[in-house]
Design a protein around this motif. Structure first.
Motif, PDB file in Angstrom:
ATOM      1  N   ASN A  23      47.804  -2.045  33.080  1.00  0.00           N
ATOM      2  CA  ASN A  23      47.601  -0.593  32.950  1.00  0.00           C
ATOM      3  C   ASN A  23      47.430  -0.549  31.766  1.00  0.00           C
ATOM      4  N   GLN A  24      47.364  -0.696  30.807  1.00  0.00           N
ATOM      5  CA  GLN A  24      47.268   0.119  29.426  1.00  0.00           C
ATOM      6  C   GLN A  24      45.056  -0.261  29.935  1.00  0.00           C
ATOM      7  N   ILE A  25      44.342   0.593  29.032  1.00  0.00           N
ATOM      8  CA  ILE A  25      43.062   0.351  28.477  1.00  0.00           C
ATOM      9  C   ILE A  25      42.831  -1.357  27.372  1.00  0.00           C
ATOM     10  N   ILE A  26      42.431  -1.551  27.836  1.00  0.00           N
ATOM     11  CA  ILE A  26      42.155  -3.108  27.079  1.00  0.00           C
ATOM     12  C   ILE A  26      40.223  -2.945  26.534  1.00  0.00           C
ATOM     13  N   GLU A  27      40.387  -2.452  25.351  1.00  0.00           N
ATOM     14  CA  GLU A  27      38.659  -2.183  24.595  1.00  0.00           C
ATOM     15  C   GLU A  27      38.262  -3.421  24.033  1.00  0.00           C
ATOM     16  N   GLN A  28      39.314  -4.123  23.822  1.00  0.00           N
ATOM     17  CA  GLN A  28      38.450  -5.535  22.815  1.00  0.00           C
ATOM     18  C   GLN A  28      38.430  -6.783  23.851  1.00  0.00           C
ATOM     19  N   ASN A  29      39.935  -6.587  24.594  1.00  0.00           N
ATOM     20  CA  ASN A  29      39.786  -8.513  25.766  1.00  0.00           C
ATOM     21  C   ASN A  29      39.468  -7.613  27.129  1.00  0.00           C
ATOM     22  N   ASN A 264      32.631   2.532  38.759  1.00  0.00           N
ATOM     23  CA  ASN A 264      32.887   1.299  38.369  1.00  0.00           C
ATOM     24  C   ASN A 264      33.893   0.384  38.983  1.00  0.00           C
ATOM     25  N   PHE A 265      33.553  -1.361  38.696  1.00  0.00           N
ATOM     26  CA  PHE A 265      34.738  -2.255  39.121  1.00  0.00           C
ATOM     27  C   PHE A 265      35.229  -2.955  38.013  1.00  0.00           C
ATOM     28  N   GLY A 266      36.142  -3.173  38.539  1.00  0.00           N
ATOM     29  CA  GLY A 266      37.080  -4.683  37.361  1.00  0.00           C
ATOM     30  C   GLY A 266      36.879  -3.467  35.934  1.00  0.00           C
ATOM     31  N   CYS A 267      36.322  -4.445  35.221  1.00  0.00           N
ATOM     32  CA  CYS A 267      37.540  -4.137  34.055  1.00  0.00           C
ATOM     33  C   CYS A 267      35.851  -3.723  32.915  1.00  0.00           C
ATOM     34  N   PRO A 268      35.145  -2.748  32.829  1.00  0.00           N
ATOM     35  CA  PRO A 268      34.232  -2.503  31.786  1.00  0.00           C
ATOM     36  C   PRO A 268      34.320  -2.449  30.674  1.00  0.00           C
ATOM     37  N   THR A 269      33.252  -3.210  29.896  1.00  0.00           N
ATOM     38  CA  THR A 269      33.580  -3.217  28.780  1.00  0.00           C
ATOM     39  C   THR A 269      33.439  -1.981  27.824  1.00  0.00           C
ATOM     40  N   TYR A 270      34.304  -1.588  26.949  1.00  0.00           N
ATOM     41  CA  TYR A 270      33.780   0.407  26.416  1.00  0.00           C
ATOM     42  C   TYR A 270      33.221  -0.305  25.133  1.00  0.00           C
ATOM     43  N   PRO A 271      32.297  -0.018  24.840  1.00  0.00           N
ATOM     44  CA  PRO A 271      31.761   1.522  25.180  1.00  0.00           C
ATOM     45  C   PRO A 271      30.873   1.057  26.276  1.00  0.00           C
ATOM     46  N   HIS A 272      31.091   1.867  27.268  1.00  0.00           N
ATOM     47  CA  HIS A 272      30.087   1.358  28.905  1.00  0.00           C
ATOM     48  C   HIS A 272      29.110   2.575  28.964  1.00  0.00           C
ATOM     49  N   ARG A 273      28.058   2.779  28.745  1.00  0.00           N
ATOM     50  CA  ARG A 273      27.996   4.049  28.519  1.00  0.00           C
ATOM     51  C   ARG A 273      26.663   4.744  30.235  1.00  0.00           C
ATOM     52  N   SER A 274      26.442   5.929  30.023  1.00  0.00           N
ATOM     53  CA  SER A 274      25.503   6.120  31.494  1.00  0.00           C
ATOM     54  C   SER A 274      24.175   6.513  31.246  1.00  0.00           C
ATOM     55  N   THR A 275      23.406   5.395  32.131  1.00  0.00           N
ATOM     56  CA  THR A 275      21.793   6.528  31.939  1.00  0.00           C
ATOM     57  C   THR A 275      21.524   8.141  32.358  1.00  0.00           C
ATOM     58  N   TYR A 290      36.571   3.851  39.817  1.00  0.00           N
ATOM     59  CA  TYR A 290      37.292   2.443  40.692  1.00  0.00           C
ATOM     60  C   TYR A 290      37.273   1.791  40.149  1.00  0.00           C
ATOM     61  N   SER A 291      37.600   1.962  38.357  1.00  0.00           N
ATOM     62  CA  SER A 291      37.986   0.485  37.324  1.00  0.00           C
ATOM     63  C   SER A 291      39.437  -0.431  38.300  1.00  0.00           C
ATOM     64  N   ASP A 292      39.805  -2.002  37.809  1.00  0.00           N
ATOM     65  CA  ASP A 292      40.852  -2.079  38.267  1.00  0.00           C
ATOM     66  C   ASP A 292      41.840  -1.535  37.630  1.00  0.00           C
ATOM     67  N   ASP A 293      43.394  -1.615  38.104  1.00  0.00           N
ATOM     68  CA  ASP A 293      44.582  -0.810  38.134  1.00  0.00           C
ATOM     69  C   ASP A 293      44.907  -1.216  36.788  1.00  0.00           C
ATOM     70  N   ALA A 294      44.820  -1.886  36.286  1.00  0.00           N
ATOM     71  CA  ALA A 294      45.345  -2.527  34.836  1.00  0.00           C
ATOM     72  C   ALA A 294      44.088  -1.744  33.462  1.00  0.00           C
ATOM     73  N   CYS A 295      43.133  -0.993  34.209  1.00  0.00           N
ATOM     74  CA  CYS A 295      41.987  -0.458  33.039  1.00  0.00           C
ATOM     75  C   CYS A 295      41.989   0.474  33.437  1.00  0.00           C
ATOM     76  N   MET A 296      43.047   1.109  34.359  1.00  0.00           N
ATOM     77  CA  MET A 296      42.441   2.835  34.449  1.00  0.00           C
ATOM     78  C   MET A 296      44.393   2.995  33.182  1.00  0.00           C
ATOM     79  N   ALA A 297      44.240   4.548  32.705  1.00  0.00           N
ATOM     80  CA  ALA A 297      44.855   4.760  32.348  1.00  0.00           C
ATOM     81  C   ALA A 297      44.925   6.768  32.022  1.00  0.00           C
TER      82      ALA A 297
END
Length: 322
Positions: A23-29, A264-275, A290-297
């Motif tokens: 659960n928590q969004i992990i920005e650096q890892n 988005n799927f998985g855990c995209p690395t922050y910052p993930h920019r839109s076009t 659609y991010s992974d459970d652990a990366c939703m917050a």
């Protein structure tokens, strides 16, 4: 930020069927992708077409709910009409099992209720750019009953059979004032959950979730083991759209969520920019991506307003406000 478009969603979405990946969004890892894991996909468009063909009045009911929601969103004076305090939602969990593993335990069911109460009421850590947008929704879920039924079915589709005793399922319990969750075995097409939006028929109202994506213990399997499949699907049940609006740079009818290219799927690395226009940083940690459970917050304040509007008279979930 997006401008509201009141009725565009009726052409693309009414009932959602989703598959997603912990659960928590992990920005650096960021949590790495897991090999050979299914990703979340959505059967919403196909289900919408079937629903509209079966019930031509559905589009009109949803349009009226959307108009009420839009009125609240654009007129701050109407915020006084929104629930002031915590909404209590009783839940009935309907378990359809073929194997012992699919007959999820009472403890696993309670773990899902606990996860929902955390997600709808906790301000988790998110990137600073989104910190001021986080919302504690003020909705609590309480387990009312568990109904269990053995079945010989090896898989379930998105035709609502699990909600009908005549088709081997379990009929919903008082769906006008109880949230029904159906926990089922394997689902076809990689689907792990789907929900019915406000405005649909009472006989099929509620949320369906695969047994290995339900709760946080027992059969709940990574990366679906933090309870966020239910958090996401109940968001739909409370009238939230996918954050990318089910189109390239689409509209989710919420002002404070950034434009997304797509899911988005998985855990995209922050910052993930839109076009999309303005190349905003995508809110990949939003429960409606659609991010992974652990990366939703997070839900946003705009999403909170949209959900709470369903509890107003004419909002589709008014029976839960009493």
């Amino acid at each position: 930020m997006k401008k509201k478009a009141l009725f565009l969603f009726l052409a693309t979405m009414a009932i959602s069927g989703c598959t997603r990946k912990d659960n928590q969004i992990i920005e650096q890892n960021p949590v790495p992708e897991v090999a050979a894991i299914k990703e979340r996909r959505c059967a919403s468009y196909d289900v919408l077409q079937q629903s509209l063909l079966a019930d031509p009045s559905l589009a009109g009911r949803m349009a009226r709910i959307e108009q009420l929601t839009a009125d609240v969103q654009k007129n701050k004076s109407l915020y006084r009409l929104l629930p002031n305090g915590t909404i209590e939602i009783p839940v009935v969990v309907n378990v359809l099992y073929r194997t012992a593993a699919q007959n999820v335990s009472q403890a696993q069911i309670q773990s899902q209720i606990d996860a929902l109460n955390a997600d709808y009421n906790t301000l988790y850590t998110v990137p600073p750019i989104f910190d001021s947008l986080r919302a504690s929704v003020g909705i609590r879920f309480s387990l009312k009953n568990v109904v269990r039924k053995s079945t010989t079915k090896t898989s379930w589709g998105t035709n609502d059979a699990m909600k009908k005793s005549a088709q081997g399922g379990i009929n919903p319990t008082t769906p006008d004032s109880v949230l029904n969750l159906w926990v089922v075995g394997a689902m076809t097409g990689g689907v792990i959950g789907y929900a019915q939006f406000p405005g649909g028929p009472a006989a099929t109202d509620g949320v369906v979730i695969a047994y290995d994506c339900f709760g946080t213990i027992g059969t709940a399997a990574s990366p679906f083991n933090v309870g966020r499949t239910a958090t996401h699907e109940i968001g739909h049940w409370l009238n939230l759209r996918h954050i990318w609006g089910d189109a390239t740079c689409g509209n989710d009818l919420v002002d404070d969520t950034p434009l997304h290219d797509a899911a988005n799927f998985g855990c995209p690395t922050y910052p993930h920019r839109s076009t999309c226009t303005g190349t905003p940083i995508e809110m990949t940690m939003n429960y409606m991506d659609y991010s992974d459970d652990a990366c939703m917050a997070m839900f946003t304040k705009g999403q909170k307003t949209r959900m709470l509007a369903t509890f107003l008279t004419g909002g589709g979930r008014n029976g839960f406000a009493h």
